[in-house]
Design a protein around this motif. Structure first.
Motif, PDB file in Angstrom:
ATOM      1  N   THR A 405       0.831  -1.199   0.000  1.00  0.00           N
ATOM      2  CA  THR A 405       0.000   0.000   0.000  1.00  0.00           C
ATOM      3  C   THR A 405       0.865   1.248   0.000  1.00  0.00           C
ATOM      4  O   THR A 405       0.625   2.193  -0.768  1.00  0.00           O
ATOM      5  CB  THR A 405      -0.945   0.003   1.211  1.00  0.00           C
ATOM      6  OG1 THR A 405      -1.780  -1.154   1.160  1.00  0.00           O
ATOM      7  CG2 THR A 405      -1.813   1.241   1.221  1.00  0.00           C
ATOM      8  N   ALA A 406       1.883   1.263   0.847  1.00  0.00           N
ATOM      9  CA  ALA A 406       2.777   2.429   0.907  1.00  0.00           C
ATOM     10  C   ALA A 406       3.499   2.633  -0.418  1.00  0.00           C
ATOM     11  O   ALA A 406       3.603   3.763  -0.923  1.00  0.00           O
ATOM     12  CB  ALA A 406       3.788   2.238   2.035  1.00  0.00           C
ATOM     13  N   ALA A 407       3.996   1.537  -1.015  1.00  0.00           N
ATOM     14  CA  ALA A 407       4.730   1.658  -2.280  1.00  0.00           C
ATOM     15  C   ALA A 407       3.830   2.182  -3.393  1.00  0.00           C
ATOM     16  O   ALA A 407       4.224   3.037  -4.194  1.00  0.00           O
ATOM     17  CB  ALA A 407       5.322   0.304  -2.666  1.00  0.00           C
ATOM     18  N   VAL A 408       2.602   1.677  -3.456  1.00  0.00           N
ATOM     19  CA  VAL A 408       1.671   2.114  -4.500  1.00  0.00           C
ATOM     20  C   VAL A 408       1.286   3.582  -4.302  1.00  0.00           C
ATOM     21  O   VAL A 408       1.250   4.369  -5.264  1.00  0.00           O
ATOM     22  CB  VAL A 408       0.428   1.220  -4.516  1.00  0.00           C
ATOM     23  CG1 VAL A 408      -0.661   1.808  -5.402  1.00  0.00           C
ATOM     24  CG2 VAL A 408       0.799  -0.173  -5.017  1.00  0.00           C
ATOM     25  N   LEU A 409       1.007   3.979  -3.069  1.00  0.00           N
ATOM     26  CA  LEU A 409       0.649   5.371  -2.800  1.00  0.00           C
ATOM     27  C   LEU A 409       1.792   6.313  -3.176  1.00  0.00           C
ATOM     28  O   LEU A 409       1.569   7.365  -3.802  1.00  0.00           O
ATOM     29  CB  LEU A 409       0.280   5.550  -1.331  1.00  0.00           C
ATOM     30  CG  LEU A 409      -1.001   4.861  -0.842  1.00  0.00           C
ATOM     31  CD1 LEU A 409      -1.208   5.113   0.644  1.00  0.00           C
ATOM     32  CD2 LEU A 409      -2.214   5.325  -1.638  1.00  0.00           C
TER      33      LEU A 409
END
Length: 766
Positions: A405-409
């Motif tokens: 989630t952090a990487a995609v955001l």
């Protein structure tokens, strides 16, 4: 402590979670495919080219949904590899035919490669694809920002493909693992009950039998002594009934003083001379006191059942921070050591749970000693007296969801910042717009997407309104649709607002952004980008946030479901105890009271009642063994499925190859025990990532092998030590005996620096 979920929530999550991830995955992937087609169409391609693009995208979609992102497909096997090769041909062939509009499909290949290939190959390949996509873009226009945008698009797309596909399989695995874990907890509870029956009721029923026989002999000539024995039978039967209730309710604290008094009475009745010496050891903790009472009970029970003792000495002493209990008798039978039955093994597990040790055996002077030593305060064991296993936290599900989630955001934020830079507005406007993009990222990452945060609150509504201002103000003030991250706002609206209101707000934001692109007359492809990007980003923000929460809650729910299963098992076992033993013990109590009244008035009738007490007590002992033993047989098929689910829940890649063959029940039970012990050792004492379980029929022997990596500590190949898989305890020793009982042999130890093997060989019946 288990998280208490509302009953409606418990029912809803297993039903919604797999559907939710499939909905999000399908919508997002379809958006990518539609966007790629729009790029091909915008290049004014010939009808034949458009048809070929549709066919290629349809084939890619089929491969992705049917194989590469399907949790039920053999993605790590031959099928997955063939699907990946077909994906590569369609991806790079399409890239050559249709140009940059096909770039997102390269991200699909990169994400699928991580799903299919081993991590040591997949992630370097992912990096190569990432770098290569940037290098190809560099050969086209030598613009660093274009290169960064293209490489970032491939990375983000790849992570989305991998993350949504993996989370889909994890949610289904967790859903399936709940039953297996609950079943494991029930099995442990059954074994605990069987052990407690032995410890709590065995001595009581043996004492009743012994004292009834003694009273039966005393009735004609020693009526006062017979009354005394019957009075003690009454006390013991009443205590046995209390013990039945204590087993069923899991309240098992015993009185050491009470057990010593009981031991005196039983040894007196058996004409065994005794000496009980409990020196001052200070105040013992309830756990230690209960444990010593159990040791004393076990020692006296073994003496009565398995020896010809004439004397018994019980000593409780202390030395420093350690307290000891010794039960010594002089009745070791020729050729035996008094260690019959499973009581000593049960006792050992209890003592070890308190950090102590047990020694038992014949001594040189012909006596037999049972000794237990424990720390004064006895540690903090679990209520079930089971040694607390090393808690194996899930290594991938919650962490994977958080990291992806952090990487995609962050990836989406980088793309948005690049678009802001290329928007053609002034430097001041660029800086303000970039500040708005970063602010949106902070709000989503730090608040809206965090599981457990009460976003449906006044604060959540206020921050959503602030985010709407941050998102649309640059677009309106600087008159450019490329500014901001409206997809983040759309996803946050789904999270903050009630479902129906949130869905309306989501559609409103997507349509508004799409129309904004259209009004600026930026072309069909860019208008389509406005709609699709906003929808996809919003769904990913909402879906991955909900999935993170569901994965965590499913993990927590496993404990609660196991507790519920154990509670159900306790209630069922309590009914068994009531049906089998309640009547017997009540009958013993009533007949003992009647015999007391009859002595001296009708001795013949009293002796008849005592004979019936003897029969009932012997049958009750048989019933105890029947209830306990009914929990012992194991199913190889059940253990196989349980092992598969447990290893999958622990994110251990497992390969099973078990030959199907007809076997006697004792052999199947032995193999099931080997499988259970091997998987238990693996989970408790290794950091395994891979496990291979095989059952092969060769010649006149069956061979079961459990091989895993991830040894803890140093262990020389070929040696079975306390390192590695933790085989220094009693598990492997007990397992060796079980395998030997069916004529087999067991080997356990490291076979290389990082590989451990547990192997059982059992001869096939002729």
């Amino acid at each position: 402590m288990a998280v208490r979920l509302d009953p409606d929530v418990r029912r809803e999550y297993p039903r919604i979670a797999p559907r939710l991830v499939l909905l999000v995955l399908s919508t997002v992937f379809t958006g990518y495919f539609v966007n790629a087609f729009m790029h091909v169409q915008a290049a004014k391609a010939e009808p034949a080219v458009l048809v070929s693009a549709v066919v290629g995208l349809a084939a890619l979609a089929f491969l992705q949904f049917r194989f590469l992102s399907n949790p039920h497909a053999d993605v790590r096997g031959r099928t997955g590899l063939l699907a990946l090769l077909a994906n590569a041909a369609l991806t790079f062939g399409g890239l050559a035919l249709y140009g940059q509009g096909w770039t997102a499909m390269v991200g699909f290949f990169a994400g699928s490669a991580v799903l299919v290939l081993p991590p040591v190959v997949a992630w370097p390949l992912f990096g190569v694809v990432y770098v290569a996509s940037g290098a190809v873009q560099w050969t086209i226009d030598h613009n660093p920002l274009h290169v960064a945008y293209t490489a970032n698009l491939v990375m983000v797309t790849g992570l989305i493909v991998y993350g949504l596909s993996r989370l889909r399989s994890l949610v289904e695995e967790l859903d399936e693992a709940r039953s297996a874990l609950a079943g494991t907890a029930v099995t442990q509870e059954r074994l605990r009950f069987a052990r407690d029956l032995h410890d709590l009721l065995g001595l009581s029923l043996s004492a009743i039998t012994l004292k009834s026989e003694l009273a039966h002999r005393m009735v004609p000539d020693r009526q006062d002594d017979a009354r005394k024995e019957l009075t003690e039978v009454l006390d013991i039967s009443r205590q046995a009934l209390a013990d039945v209730r204590s087993v069923a309710s899991s309240y098992r604290e015993l009185s050491l003083d009470g057990e010593m008094a009981s031991a005196r009475s039983v040894l007196d009745a058996a004409s065994v001379t005794y000496a009980l010496d409990a020196e001052s050891t200070g105040e013992l903790s309830p756990k230690v006191s209960t444990l010593f009472a159990t040791v004393l009970r076990e020692g006296v029970t073994n003496l009565l059942r398995h020896s010809k003792a004439e004397r018994c000495d019980v000593t409780i002493s202390s030395a420093g921070d350690v307290v000891f209990i010794d039960v010594v008798n002089d009745g070791v039978r020729e050729g035996g050591d008094g260690t019959h039955g499973s009581g000593l093994g049960n006792l050992t597990s209890r003592v070890e749970a308190l950090g102590g040790t047990v020694t038992a055996g014949a001594r040189g002077d012909g006596s037999y000693r049972l000794r237990a030593e424990v720390p004064v305060h006895g540690g903090q064991p679990s209520e079930s007296w089971e040694p607390a296993p090393a808690r194996r936290e899930p290594r991938i599900a919650p962490r994977l969801a958080t990291v992806l989630t952090a990487a995609v955001l962050v990836g989406y934020t980088i793309s948005a910042l690049i678009l802001v830079w290329f928007s053609g507005i002034s430097e001041t406007a660029v800086l303000l717009s970039m500040a708005g993009v970063v602010s949106s990222l902070v709000l989503v990452a730090a608040y809206f997407s965090r599981p457990g945060v009460g976003v449906r609150s006044p604060l959540g509504h206020g921050l959503l309104a602030a985010m709407a201002v941050i998102t649309f103000t640059p677009i309106v003030v600087f008159d450019s649709p490329w500014l901001g991250l409206p997809g983040f706002l759309a996803g946050a609206a789904l999270l903050v607002l009630p479902p129906r209101v949130g869905a309306v707000a989501f559609v409103g934001i997507v349509v508004t952004v799409g129309l904004t692109y259209t009004f600026h007359d930026v072309g069909l492809v860019d208008s389509g980008y406005g709609f699709i990007a906003t929808m996809n980003i919003g769904l990913i923000v909402w879906g991955m946030t909900r999935l993170r929460a569901m994965v965590s809650q499913l993990h927590d729910a496993r404990s609660e479901l196991a507790e519920l299963a154990v509670t159900k098992e306790r209630l069922r076992f309590a009914r068994d105890l009531h049906d089998l033993l309640g009547f017997s013990l009540s009958a013993i109590t009533l007949k003992s009271e009647l015999s007391l009244r009859l002595i001296g008035r009708d001795d013949q009738r009293a002796r008849q009642e005592l004979s019936e007490i003897l029969d009932i007590s012997r049958q009750a002992l048989t019933d105890v063994r029947a209830v306990a033993s009914s929990y012992r047989p194991l199913s190889l098929d059940t253990e196989k499925e349980s092992a598969r689910a447990l290893l999958a829940a622990a994110d251990i890649e497992v390969r099973m190859d078990l030959d199907e063959c007809e076997l006697p029940q004792e052999v199947r039970t032995a193999l099931a025990t080997v499988l259970r012990e091997g998987v238990t050792n693996l989970l408790r004492h290794s950091k395994a990532e891979h496990c291979e379980i095989t059952l092969v029929r060769g010649g006149d022997r069956l061979t079961m092998a459990i091989v895993n990596d991830g040894l803890v500590g140093h262990q020389e190949p070929g040696r079975d030590t306390a390192g590695g898989n933790g085989t220094g305890g009693n598990g492997i020793g007990n397992l060796t005996v079980r395998v030997a009982d069916v004529g087999g042999t067991l080997e356990a130890g490291a076979v290389s620096a990082d590989t451990y093997r547990l192997q059982a060989q059992i001869p096939l019946p002729r």
